[in-house]
Write a protein that holds these residues in place. Sequence first.
Motif, short mmCIF file in Angstrom:
data_model
loop_
_atom_site.label_atom_id
_atom_site.label_comp_id
_atom_site.label_asym_id
_atom_site.label_seq_id
_atom_site.Cartn_x
_atom_site.Cartn_y
_atom_site.Cartn_z
N MET B 72 0.84 -1.20 0.00
CA MET B 72 0.00 0.00 0.00
C MET B 72 0.88 1.26 0.00
O MET B 72 0.54 2.26 -0.63
CB MET B 72 -0.92 0.01 1.23
N LEU B 73 2.01 1.17 0.70
CA LEU B 73 2.95 2.31 0.74
C LEU B 73 3.49 2.61 -0.66
O LEU B 73 3.48 3.77 -1.11
CB LEU B 73 4.10 2.00 1.71
N VAL B 86 -5.17 4.04 -10.72
CA VAL B 86 -5.20 2.60 -10.43
C VAL B 86 -4.33 2.29 -9.19
O VAL B 86 -4.70 1.43 -8.39
CB VAL B 86 -4.74 1.77 -11.66
N SER B 87 -3.23 3.01 -9.02
CA SER B 87 -2.37 2.73 -7.87
C SER B 87 -3.07 3.12 -6.57
O SER B 87 -2.99 2.39 -5.58
CB SER B 87 -1.02 3.41 -8.01
N ALA B 88 -3.79 4.25 -6.58
CA ALA B 88 -4.54 4.65 -5.38
C ALA B 88 -5.63 3.63 -5.08
O ALA B 88 -5.86 3.25 -3.92
CB ALA B 88 -5.14 6.03 -5.58
N ALA B 154 -7.60 9.93 -1.67
CA ALA B 154 -6.37 9.23 -2.04
C ALA B 154 -5.14 9.96 -1.48
O ALA B 154 -4.21 9.32 -0.99
CB ALA B 154 -6.29 9.11 -3.56
N ASP B 155 -5.16 11.30 -1.53
CA ASP B 155 -4.03 12.08 -1.00
C ASP B 155 -3.87 11.86 0.51
O ASP B 155 -2.78 11.56 0.98
CB ASP B 155 -4.26 13.59 -1.24
N LEU B 156 -4.99 12.01 1.23
CA LEU B 156 -4.89 11.92 2.70
C LEU B 156 -4.57 10.51 3.17
O LEU B 156 -3.79 10.32 4.10
CB LEU B 156 -6.19 12.43 3.33
N THR B 157 -5.17 9.51 2.51
CA THR B 157 -4.88 8.12 2.91
C THR B 157 -3.43 7.76 2.58
O THR B 157 -2.82 6.98 3.29
CB THR B 157 -5.84 7.12 2.24
#
Lengths: 50, 246
Positions: B72-73, B86-88, B154-157
């Motif tokens: 996930m990182l 797709v990566s997010a 997506a940014d915050l996660t």
Amino acid sequence: MMPDLGPYAGPVIWAYVASIGLILVLVLASWRRAVRIRRALQQAEGQNRG
Amino acid sequence: MSIWEYANPKKFVETTTPLLPWTFGLAGLCLVGGLIWGFFFTPDDYRQGATVKIIYLHVPSALMAINAWLMMLVASLIWLVRRHHVSALAARAAAPVGVTMTLVALVTGAIWGQPMWGTWWAWDPRLTSFLILFLFYLGYMALWEAIADPDTAADLTSVLCIVGSVFALLSRYAVNFWNQGLHQGASLSLDAEKNVADIFYYPLLACIAGFVLLFLALVLLRTRTEIRVRRIRALELRARRAEART
């Protein structure tokens, strides 16, 4: 066929039941959601074309 | 041909369609084979007795709990740097799989710990960092659900994922540099003397392969689902805009 687990039969059986149960719930939930969303997308695309 | 081609959602779905049944099939084969081998055909350990059979569930699930977060990182960093949706979505898709693996590791560890340590739980460095990792997984999933705008979510996660990586790495290496805990050293080692005996090692490898493949299959399946959810939202938005114009 069942191995003799001695005094640890309870913990060993519980570990297997709990783990396999959790994994099965995850697989089934993922599968059901995948099928539901695929159908919803087909419907949405059909409406979009119509 | 570049790997970034798979960042195209359509290309990703097309490529993974034939892969999915094979990945699920191989995962099932390795898992069922490995667990039957380990449960029925390996002896008891001279110190742990039959509880050694819990190793076939505990070690692979713990391994995947940590590696799922690291996957996930990587996906989150790709999102932050290259903005590939797709990566997010893959990072989001991996979280429920990772949290289940963490829960399996915690539950099997507690069940094993009761007869071996005389307690279900101890505030040992590895156990505690694993519990914090579990809470990070829950927080990560809650954050995705809490934010309506997908790009902001997506940014915050992704930022949360970077912070949580400290605990993922800590839970991996805690046994190496903290000796005061109850948890023993790693079961798998390149040093033959520290590694588990061969009779336990080979079925354990089969189970690890099964867990890795199951993780891969579930992440592929769930990423495809997330891509389709996005597509449905886009179509609904388009329909609403068309209605507003007429």
